[in-house]
Design an enzyme around this catalytic site. Structure first.
Site, mmCIF file in Angstrom:
data_model
loop_
_atom_site.group_PDB
_atom_site.id
_atom_site.type_symbol
_atom_site.label_atom_id
_atom_site.label_comp_id
_atom_site.label_asym_id
_atom_site.label_seq_id
_atom_site.Cartn_x
_atom_site.Cartn_y
_atom_site.Cartn_z
ATOM 1 N N HIS A 92 0.911 -1.223 0.021
ATOM 2 C CA HIS A 92 0.162 -0.046 -0.166
ATOM 3 C C HIS A 92 0.777 1.305 0.159
ATOM 4 O O HIS A 92 0.359 2.251 -0.118
ATOM 5 C CB HIS A 92 -0.902 -0.021 1.205
ATOM 6 C CG HIS A 92 -0.556 0.051 2.524
ATOM 7 N ND1 HIS A 92 -0.085 -0.750 3.408
ATOM 8 C CD2 HIS A 92 -0.128 1.599 2.969
ATOM 9 C CE1 HIS A 92 0.498 -0.157 4.550
ATOM 10 N NE2 HIS A 92 0.474 1.174 4.366
ATOM 11 N N ASP A 147 -0.216 -7.477 1.181
ATOM 12 C CA ASP A 147 0.298 -6.144 1.536
ATOM 13 C C ASP A 147 1.691 -6.211 1.557
ATOM 14 O O ASP A 147 2.502 -6.090 2.506
ATOM 15 C CB ASP A 147 -0.369 -5.566 2.599
ATOM 16 C CG ASP A 147 0.027 -4.124 2.576
ATOM 17 O OD1 ASP A 147 0.329 -3.717 1.689
ATOM 18 O OD2 ASP A 147 -0.481 -3.535 3.701
ATOM 19 N N SER A 205 4.058 2.343 8.287
ATOM 20 C CA SER A 205 3.536 1.173 7.355
ATOM 21 C C SER A 205 5.000 0.758 6.723
ATOM 22 O O SER A 205 5.801 1.491 6.391
ATOM 23 C CB SER A 205 2.754 1.561 6.600
ATOM 24 O OG SER A 205 1.586 1.644 7.201
#
Length: 264
Positions: free
Chosen positions: A68, A113, A209
């Site tokens: 992402h 992801d 992230s």
């Protein structure tokens, strides 16, 4: 995603690309500062001078991060900084030649992801960085294992960006608890796991992230998303994707580009 769940890339892209309001990018909550020599595999990924995500060095030209983080960003606007505990200064800076996300990546559910960044120039062994060892295919962390997460995201919501690298220790939770607390997401028992606390304690946050989750020098996970310290954070299980990672890295590398000083 709903119920305050965050994925740092989506929020950061709105902030950076549209308004560049750096004061709203976020970092690890409740952690402590960390010199890069303790985690020499850690990198920061930035766009227009603003933090985008974290990542880890897995080969002299390759960075592992979350898919992402790569979702709507052109490769030519990203930079990767290695060998520094400051995401704006020091270390070595490389441009991005190419990036690839797992073909099964699904947003916003967060399935598969995981992504890879190919640097425009290999990192030479100057003592500032090391590669991290990855979990083997099919390997996953044991429940109760104490892991370390690191990054430059925020310490609070709302919070301001951390100029210094931070870390926190997180226990790996049971997968049953993980599934129970994220029922509206539909987590994959094989490809996800949770680490952290199910109360308002230390956790990761916006900007972290893609960053590595390491246990005893081995990277088992990378941060996919969380829920503002209400539940444990959700990590992509690296061991479910090791074959895919190796296939990409080997296919697009010369043998000398795979010779790595490893962290242990």
């Amino acid at each position: 995603m709903s119920r305050n769940i965050w994925t740092s890339c989506c929020i950061l892209l709105v902030i950076v690309v549209q308004s560049e309001a750096s004061g709203k990018i976020r970092r690890i909550v409740g952690g402590s500062t960390l010199p890069i020599k303790i985690v020499p595999y850690q990198v920061s990924i930035a766009i227009r001078g603003e933090l985008l995500c974290g990542g880890s060095i897995i080969a002299p030209k390759w960075i592992l991060t979350a898919a992402h983080c790569l979702m709507v960003v052109n490769d030519n606007v990203m930079i990767v900084r290695v060998g520094s505990d400051q995401y704006r200064h020091g270390g070595i800076v490389r441009d991005v030649q190419w990036s690839v996300s797992h073909p099964g990546f699904n947003h916003p559910e967060g399935h598969n992801d995981i992504g890879l960044i190919l640097l425009n120039e290999m990192l030479y062994n100057n003592g500032l960085w090391k590669c991290v060892l990855l979990a083997q295919q099919g390997q996953r962390p044991l429940e109760g294992a104490i892991s370390m997460a690191s990054g430059w995201g925020t310490t609070a919501d709302p919070g301001q960006i951390s100029e210094r690298l931070k870390y926190t220790f997180l226990p790996v939770t049971s997968m049953d608890s993980c599934l129970q607390n994220y029922t509206w997401i539909g987590l994959d028992r094989n490809n996800h796991f949770c680490a952290g606390y199910f109360v308002n304690r230390t956790c990761t946050c916006y900007g972290d992230s893609g960053g590595p989750l390491v246990i005893d020098g081995l990277q088992y996970g990378l941060l996919s998303f969380g829920n503002d310290c209400i539940f444990a954070d959700v990590f992509t299980n690296v061991g479910s994707f090791r074959s895919w990672i190796d296939a990409i890295v080997i296919r697009y590398s010369f043998p000398h580009e795979l010779q790595c000083p490893y962290f242990s």
